[in-house]
Design an enzyme around this catalytic site. Sequence first.
Site, PDB file in Angstrom:
ATOM      1  N   GLU A   1      40.220  65.318  40.153  1.00 26.99           N
ATOM      2  CA  GLU A   1      39.111  65.701  41.040  1.00 26.99           C
ATOM      3  C   GLU A   1      38.978  64.731  42.201  1.00 26.99           C
ATOM      4  O   GLU A   1      38.096  64.902  43.044  1.00 26.99           O
ATOM      5  CB  GLU A   1      37.831  65.806  40.175  1.00 26.99           C
ATOM      6  N   TRP A   2      39.866  63.724  42.230  1.00 29.70           N
ATOM      7  CA  TRP A   2      39.976  62.739  43.324  1.00 29.70           C
ATOM      8  C   TRP A   2      38.752  61.827  43.470  1.00 29.70           C
ATOM      9  O   TRP A   2      38.584  61.156  44.489  1.00 29.70           O
ATOM     10  CB  TRP A   2      40.211  63.425  44.684  1.00 29.70           C
ATOM     11  N   GLY A   3      37.857  61.847  42.497  1.00 28.35           N
ATOM     12  CA  GLY A   3      36.688  60.970  42.587  1.00 28.35           C
ATOM     13  C   GLY A   3      35.574  61.509  43.461  1.00 28.35           C
ATOM     14  O   GLY A   3      34.554  60.840  43.635  1.00 28.35           O
TER      15      GLY A   3
ATOM     16  N   ASP B   1      44.093  70.077  39.190  1.00 25.73           N
ATOM     17  CA  ASP B   1      43.808  69.655  40.567  1.00 25.73           C
ATOM     18  C   ASP B   1      42.556  70.345  41.112  1.00 25.73           C
ATOM     19  O   ASP B   1      41.923  71.152  40.429  1.00 25.73           O
ATOM     20  CB  ASP B   1      45.059  69.948  41.420  1.00 25.73           C
TER      21      ASP B   1
ATOM     22  N   ASP C   1      44.990  60.712  47.029  1.00 23.41           N
ATOM     23  CA  ASP C   1      46.395  60.489  46.664  1.00 23.41           C
ATOM     24  C   ASP C   1      46.916  59.117  47.098  1.00 23.41           C
ATOM     25  O   ASP C   1      46.729  58.699  48.245  1.00 23.41           O
ATOM     26  CB  ASP C   1      47.280  61.557  47.306  1.00 23.41           C
TER      27      ASP C   1
ATOM     28  N   MET D   1      33.173  63.779  43.173  1.00 25.83           N
ATOM     29  CA  MET D   1      31.831  63.871  42.571  1.00 25.83           C
ATOM     30  C   MET D   1      31.679  62.816  41.465  1.00 25.83           C
ATOM     31  O   MET D   1      30.999  63.045  40.480  1.00 25.83           O
ATOM     32  CB  MET D   1      31.615  65.273  41.983  1.00 25.83           C
TER      33      MET D   1
HETATM   34  C1  GLA Z   1      47.018  66.928  45.141  1.00 25.08           C
HETATM   35  C2  GLA Z   1      47.066  65.903  44.008  1.00 25.08           C
HETATM   36  C3  GLA Z   1      48.453  65.276  43.966  1.00 25.08           C
HETATM   37  C4  GLA Z   1      49.504  66.357  43.755  1.00 25.08           C
HETATM   38  C5  GLA Z   1      49.396  67.406  44.830  1.00 25.08           C
HETATM   39  C6  GLA Z   1      50.263  68.622  44.547  1.00 25.08           C
HETATM   40  O1  GLA Z   1      47.144  66.320  46.386  1.00 25.08           O
HETATM   41  O2  GLA Z   1      46.075  64.943  44.188  1.00 25.08           O
HETATM   42  O3  GLA Z   1      48.534  64.301  42.936  1.00 25.08           O
HETATM   43  O4  GLA Z   1      49.341  66.926  42.483  1.00 25.08           O
HETATM   44  O5  GLA Z   1      48.059  67.889  44.977  1.00 25.08           O
HETATM   45  O6  GLA Z   1      50.153  69.595  45.526  1.00 25.08           O
END
Ligand code: GLA
Length: 336
Positions: free
Chosen positions: A205-207, A172, A227, A209
């Site tokens: 990395e959620w996209g 994460d 998320d 960068m």
């Molecule tokens: C971030 C991630 C999620 C999850 C939570 C856990 O938000 O993107 O998928 O793993 O952390 O805290």
Amino acid sequence: MEGYRGRPWTRLPALLLACAAAAAVGECRVVHVGEAHRRSMLANGLGATPPMGWNSWNHFACDGNGEVVIRETADALVSTGLAAAGYKYVNLDDCWAEPERDAKGNLAANKKTFPHGIKALADYVHSKGLKLGIYSDAGYKTCAKAQPGSLGHEEQDAKTFASWGVDYLKYDNCNNGDTKPLQRYPDMSKALMQAGRPIFFNLCEWGDMHPARWGAAYGNSWRTTNDIEDTWNSMTSMADQNEVWAEYARPGGWNDPDMLEVGNGGMTNDEYIVHFSIWAISKAPLIIGCDVRHMSQDTYDILANKEVIAVNQGGLQIPLRLSVRAPALAFALPAG
Ligand code: GLA
């Protein structure tokens, strides 16, 4: 449906879409990923097809994510036939560890929720023919702030995970003090490569960068979105954001629009069918996020659909485009 490879004119809408999205953040350029690049895989050899499995977060978050649930989930994956359908990874998410490292500086399993430790859990999961995944963070604390992150401890933690028999790491992006992802993710990638065990590496990395552009050099999948929530709007938004990066997915490295919400109750059955179908044609990881110990027949029928799984796992190892939503929905929704 047919992929765009070999039919260059069909790529135009997707490229325009990517360009339009990029223009919104001030950089519009069309990127072409060549065939040679497409075929190169990360040296760990994992992820030849998108990973399939289960993760605790979407249903349990920090609550109830203990070894009893994980063992029972492994049992249920096998007894229901989901394991035979391809779901092999059983993945812990945040909150599995003690809030502090032990005297030697190692991450330690939470004594209350994982009293037998992660090695014993991995042994159990392996005895079922499944694989165990774990979670850490490229920062000082994980996102729930319940446990330490691995920043600065990459080699030590990678070795710990390998010694426990871990097969998959979701890594994460929280609490990193604004250090650079292009340092943090490669550091863990290198540590995993040297840890003596093949460990699938999911860059969460959620996209931010645009990891689709660089993730294949370091990991086997990379989150392209923030998320997911268990709603139609969230799910379709994830699909749209992920679609922009379709060109970058290939064996060994996959776009990850986040884990499945099928069976968690926030969408209708038809909406879950669409959700699962879009993930399948996007070549997204199929990581179940519901409680498979207590799922309905409808949920099972979606998750175990052999034809849809075959679209995800077989055939052309490239995602099919969703640029025009209507045909995708027509494909996904049941007749009548
Ligand atoms: C971030 C991630 C999620 C999850 C939570 C856990 O938000 O993107 O998928 O793993 O952390 O805290």
